[in-house]
Design an enzyme around this catalytic site. Structure first.
Site, PDB file in Angstrom:
ATOM      1  N   LYS A 105       0.767  -1.113   0.130  1.00 16.34           N
ATOM      2  CA  LYS A 105      -0.067   0.075   0.061  1.00 16.34           C
ATOM      3  C   LYS A 105       0.918   1.254   0.088  1.00 16.34           C
ATOM      4  CE  LYS A 105      -3.559  -2.474   2.958  1.00 16.34           C
ATOM      5  NZ  LYS A 105      -4.043  -2.519   4.300  1.00 16.34           N
ATOM      6  N   SER A 144      -6.010  -5.134   8.005  1.00 14.25           N
ATOM      7  CA  SER A 144      -5.665  -6.296   8.187  1.00 14.25           C
ATOM      8  C   SER A 144      -4.399  -6.276   8.781  1.00 14.25           C
ATOM      9  CB  SER A 144      -5.635  -6.980   6.872  1.00 14.25           C
ATOM     10  OG  SER A 144      -5.322  -6.319   5.822  1.00 14.25           O
ATOM     11  N   LYS A 197      -3.828   6.452   4.214  1.00 15.68           N
ATOM     12  CA  LYS A 197      -4.141   5.824   5.610  1.00 15.68           C
ATOM     13  C   LYS A 197      -2.835   5.624   6.456  1.00 15.68           C
ATOM     14  CE  LYS A 197      -2.953   1.323   5.417  1.00 15.68           C
ATOM     15  NZ  LYS A 197      -2.499   0.464   6.509  1.00 15.68           N
TER      16      LYS A 197
END
Length: 339
Positions: A105, A144, A197
């Site tokens: 990410k 997660s 995030k």
């Protein structure tokens, strides 16, 4: 289904373990670039470095060596490298015919020596379009923590791709009693959520480390979600994606969970540690540290206002101290709330 997970870090190992536990009788192989690490995992039956308390399931095969050879028979390839390794991994797998998805990410970091202002960091699907445009690709994201997935605790993920075959392959591979997988064709929104995030989690870690209170944390998360959405819309994402698992869900987890490495960076900076000390103490990659500057750079090029992310970058670059960063945010003029 024959599944290859390329990358034997915490998340790659945990996901491979989850795939072994899925109801379908998958043949799962975990590939690692370090032969010594993989041999140690065979001998101990565990990933001692990243998940020492979780025994590997017996059906899980371990491999190293030529990644292209390991991928030849795969029906699905899941790349579990950090963002910095995605480009090279995709180059090696460019001739594969199996659906492929990545777990990392972030935005790819632009080399600090680069002076061309036209250069900016890319999301995973943008990297893939450059180096392996013929591949059917996607991203697996969502709230997660690797340790909880390895322990078989309930987790929900989102499989994002413009390709229905990739989305379906990920659902078939991983959906089961402990892991629910939801499909989404908005890969831009899912990847932006996963990238931003991490930066915002550094800010909330700073907030918690300075004991600013729950009001401040809630404000940071909410206004951070607005920043994330603004950037996503500018890149062509859908607004509703940011209300889902890869937006709000992953932001809440990473900004509040004690297992969040990015949040820990913020807490350590608040305690007076240098950035290098904070990163070294983790022993794992904190993607927010490496992609924060690129998130802000991309936003600036698009004319998108991201004041929280800007403060995080100033803090990481040593331009402001922890409490000064808070003062900078609180001292901004009044604004309307809506994105």
């Amino acid at each position: 289904m024959k599944i290859l997970v390329a990358g034997a870090g915490a998340w790659g190992t945990a996901l491979a373990m989850g795939a072994c536990a899925a109801p379908a009788a998958h043949q799962v192989t975990l590939w690692g670039r370090d032969p010594a690490q993989m041999e140690q995992m065979r001998a101990s039956g565990r990933n001692q470095r990243y998940l020492p308390h979780n025994p590997l399931p017996e059906p899980l095969a371990l491999a190293s060596g030529d990644l292209r050879l390991s991928a030849l028979a795969a029906d699905l390839i899941i790349v579990a490298t950090p963002m910095a390794g995605l480009r090279e991994c995709l180059r090696q797998l460019a001739d594969s015919t199996a659906p492929l998805a990545w777990l990392c990410k972030g935005f790819e970091r632009v080399p600090e020596a680069a002076c061309d202002q036209a250069l900016f960091g890319l999301l995973g699907h943008e990297i893939a379009s450059q180096v392996a445009p013929q591949l059917a690709v996607g991203a697996l994201s969502g709230p997660s923590f690797a340790r909880e997935v390895a322990e078989g605790r309930p987790t929900a993920l989102v499989a994002a791709s413009a390709s229905a075959s990739v989305r379906q392959a990920l659902v078939e591979a991983l959906h089961g009693p402990a892991v629910r997988v939801y499909a989404n064709d908005d890969i831009v929104g899912v990847e932006v959520g996963g990238a931003v995030k991490n930066v915002l989690a550094i800010a909330t870690g700073l907030c918690d480390g300075l004991n600013l209170g729950l009001n401040a944390r809630a404000a940071l998360i909410t206004r951070g979600l607005a920043e994330m959405t603004r950037l996503g819309l500018a890149l062509g994402a859908r607004a509703d994606t940011f209300m889902g698992l890869s937006g709000l869900g992953d932001l809440v987890l990473t900004a509040t969970g004690d297992l969040s490495r990015n949040r820990q960076v913020g807490q350590l900076l608040a305690a007076g540690h240098t950035l290098q000390q904070a990163v070294d103490s983790l022993g794992h990659v904190a993607e927010g540290v490496y992609s924060a500057r690129t998130v802000v750079q991309r936003a600036r090029l698009l004319g998108v206002e991201m004041p929280i992310s800007e403060c995080v970058v100033a803090l990481l670059d040593g331009q402001v101290q922890a409490r000064d960063a808070v003062g900078r945010l609180m001292g901004r003029g009044p604004k309307g709330e809506m994105v």
